[in-house]
Design a protein around this motif. Structure first.
Motif, short mmCIF file in Angstrom:
data_model
loop_
_atom_site.label_atom_id
_atom_site.label_comp_id
_atom_site.label_asym_id
_atom_site.label_seq_id
_atom_site.Cartn_x
_atom_site.Cartn_y
_atom_site.Cartn_z
N ILE A 9 6.14 4.06 9.72
CA ILE A 9 5.50 4.12 10.89
C ILE A 9 4.77 5.46 11.06
N VAL A 10 3.49 5.39 11.28
CA VAL A 10 2.68 6.72 11.24
C VAL A 10 2.02 6.86 12.65
N PHE A 11 1.91 8.11 12.93
CA PHE A 11 0.70 8.48 14.26
C PHE A 11 -0.59 8.65 13.50
N ILE A 12 -1.74 8.09 14.03
CA ILE A 12 -3.22 8.26 13.38
C ILE A 12 -3.92 8.32 14.58
N ASP A 13 -5.10 9.25 14.50
CA ASP A 13 -5.97 9.19 15.38
C ASP A 13 -6.73 7.98 15.52
N VAL A 37 2.21 0.47 12.41
CA VAL A 37 2.94 0.11 11.07
C VAL A 37 2.05 -0.21 10.10
N VAL A 38 2.37 0.50 8.90
CA VAL A 38 1.67 0.28 7.82
C VAL A 38 1.96 -1.13 7.34
N GLU A 97 0.32 10.65 10.08
CA GLU A 97 1.50 11.47 10.06
C GLU A 97 2.68 10.62 9.91
N VAL A 98 3.54 10.58 8.76
CA VAL A 98 4.57 9.49 8.73
C VAL A 98 5.54 10.17 9.71
N VAL A 99 6.25 9.31 10.52
CA VAL A 99 7.38 9.70 11.49
C VAL A 99 8.65 8.83 11.50
N GLY A 100 8.44 7.49 10.74
CA GLY A 100 9.57 6.60 10.60
C GLY A 100 9.39 5.53 9.59
N LYS A 101 10.44 4.68 9.61
CA LYS A 101 9.90 3.54 8.54
C LYS A 101 10.67 2.36 9.28
#
Length: 118
Positions: A9-13, A37-38, A97-101
């Motif tokens: 799980i990422v935050f992305i612009d 989610v990637v 920025e990875v914040v979770g999975k």
């Protein structure tokens, strides 16, 4: 540089957006980040420095045909995965920025839904 992994799980612009794309952020106030989610596999991510994923809205939407509720306690990300949107992003240029999975069962369901699109 960190290579993103499938299921992160990422935050992305995610701005700018256009048309029917999910948006609603305010670039004037610097609010351009959104969780995602990637879905793309680790080899693709590493070789291309791109990711394919599904965005997460902050709302819990009960239409499970096209949304999948999600809550990641570690990152605080909660809402609904938008399973009909599969954007491709340059994760370096968009400051991912990875914040979770996500849990394996959630990842499997999202991959199944992505495959159904194609």
């Amino acid at each position: 540089m960190v290579t993103l992994k499938q299921g992160d799980i990422v935050f992305i612009d995610a701005e700018p957006h256009a048309g029917h794309e999910e948006g609603g952020h305010d670039p004037q106030r610097g609010n351009i980040r959104r969780p995602l989610v990637v879905l793309s596999n680790d080899a693709y991510n590493s070789r291309t420095k791109m990711i394919v994923g599904m965005p997460i809205t902050s709302k819990i939407i009960n239409n499970r045909r096209i949304f999948l509720p999600i809550a990641d306690q570690g990152s605080g990300v909660k809402g609904s995965v938008i399973t009909y949107m599969i954007p491709n992003y340059d994760y370096v240029a968009r400051h991912a920025e990875v914040v979770g999975k996500v849990k394996p069962n959630i990842l499997s369901e999202l991959l199944r839904r992505a495959q159904n699109i194609f």
